[in-house]
Design a protein around this motif. Sequence first.
Motif, PDB file in Angstrom:
ATOM      1  N   LEU A   1       5.504 -14.736 -28.800  1.00 41.84           N
ATOM      2  CA  LEU A   1       6.720 -14.531 -29.576  1.00 41.84           C
ATOM      3  C   LEU A   1       7.458 -15.848 -29.794  1.00 41.84           C
ATOM      4  N   SER A   2       7.497 -16.694 -28.758  1.00 41.29           N
ATOM      5  CA  SER A   2       8.175 -17.986 -28.882  1.00 41.29           C
ATOM      6  C   SER A   2       7.473 -18.879 -29.887  1.00 41.29           C
ATOM      7  N   THR A   3       6.141 -18.827 -29.881  1.00 38.77           N
ATOM      8  CA  THR A   3       5.348 -19.674 -30.781  1.00 38.77           C
ATOM      9  C   THR A   3       5.610 -19.341 -32.243  1.00 38.77           C
ATOM     10  N   HIS A   4       5.883 -18.081 -32.523  1.00 36.68           N
ATOM     11  CA  HIS A   4       6.070 -17.649 -33.911  1.00 36.68           C
ATOM     12  C   HIS A   4       7.531 -17.329 -34.205  1.00 36.68           C
ATOM     13  N   ALA A   5       8.450 -17.946 -33.446  1.00 42.86           N
ATOM     14  CA  ALA A   5       9.871 -17.671 -33.633  1.00 42.86           C
ATOM     15  C   ALA A   5      10.356 -18.063 -35.025  1.00 42.86           C
ATOM     16  N   GLU A   6       9.690 -19.043 -35.648  1.00 40.02           N
ATOM     17  CA  GLU A   6      10.159 -19.473 -36.968  1.00 40.02           C
ATOM     18  C   GLU A   6      10.039 -18.353 -37.997  1.00 40.02           C
ATOM     19  N   TRP A   7       9.066 -17.446 -37.801  1.00 35.89           N
ATOM     20  CA  TRP A   7       8.921 -16.343 -38.746  1.00 35.89           C
ATOM     21  C   TRP A   7      10.064 -15.343 -38.596  1.00 35.89           C
ATOM     22  N   LEU A   8      10.538 -15.191 -37.372  1.00 34.70           N
ATOM     23  CA  LEU A   8      11.708 -14.352 -37.166  1.00 34.70           C
ATOM     24  C   LEU A   8      12.928 -14.984 -37.831  1.00 34.70           C
ATOM     25  N   LEU A   9      13.028 -16.314 -37.753  1.00 31.95           N
ATOM     26  CA  LEU A   9      14.118 -17.014 -38.427  1.00 31.95           C
ATOM     27  C   LEU A   9      14.020 -16.827 -39.936  1.00 31.95           C
ATOM     28  N   TYR A  10      12.807 -16.927 -40.484  1.00 29.18           N
ATOM     29  CA  TYR A  10      12.629 -16.743 -41.923  1.00 29.18           C
ATOM     30  C   TYR A  10      13.049 -15.332 -42.346  1.00 29.18           C
TER      31      TYR A  10
END
Length: 303
Positions: free
Chosen positions: A135-144
């Motif tokens: 989840l931390s690795t792909h946090a930027e997608w949550l930001l997007y």
Amino acid sequence: MEAIVFMLIGFVTGRVFPARYKTFNERVQLLCTLVLIFLMGVGLGQRDGFFSGLFNLGVKSFLFFLIPTVLSVAAVYLLTKCFMDGAGEKGRMDAGARRREARNSDPMVFMALGALILGIGCGAVPILAYLLSPLSTHAEWLLYFLMFSVGISVGLHRGIAAGIRQYHVKILLIPVGIIAGSLAGGILCGLLMDYPVNQAISIAGGLGWYSLAGVSISNLAGAEAGSIAFLSNLMREIGAFFMIPYISRHFNVSTCIAPAAATSEDTTLPMLMRYTNEETVVLSVFNGIICSAAVPVLISLCY
């Protein structure tokens, strides 16, 4: 830049988004914001030397956060009050209902603080940090996704373009006030702590972008200056979450952008949305772009 693109897509979507789902969209923003704050805490908790650095350099870092931030708030308030009439009492009244709703619906500040502390605790436990790593690795997608949702909220609000056009070049007053206040605060910190002025200015010139400031200043001025830059600018980003509600009640809404500085275009934007109004959100995105572009320039000019 990707976050801005997703926000623009959300804005276009918001023009045809059913208004009856506005509350649901705001709840999605709240959830995404809390998860991102939690993941920020996880990253801090698993960072080597974070706790020792926090205690050893805490006082200096706190001063480098507090003084530049306070001077930024003062500068932006004075500039917007004098030269941006629409950002004064009118803006405060426009945001009044939103602030009352935010205060009555949930204790957002305490929820944000709880999410951060919980994240730090989880990050400090290796097994939990490992489990949360995908989840931390792909946090930027949550930001997007969050930026897309914020874009929808802005798109639902009519008349924003007309409101922004009335300011013309005056919208530059906000980033100018933030940068000037931050650099003045850096000079004051350097004098108070007998710190090299160029290093002090560069630390304050991070404008809340702690990752870039920490790495860049470590390479240019050594590990101690880099650690102070990282911690003080991290404090600025976290502190903005707690300062925005207070500032929205006692100053004009444009001043809420000041503590956020470079983060006003992404991580602190949902809090600005919650406690101000859609017009201020557009101003905060513009400010974030200007401040983010200024950070590497300010740091490099100091060495």
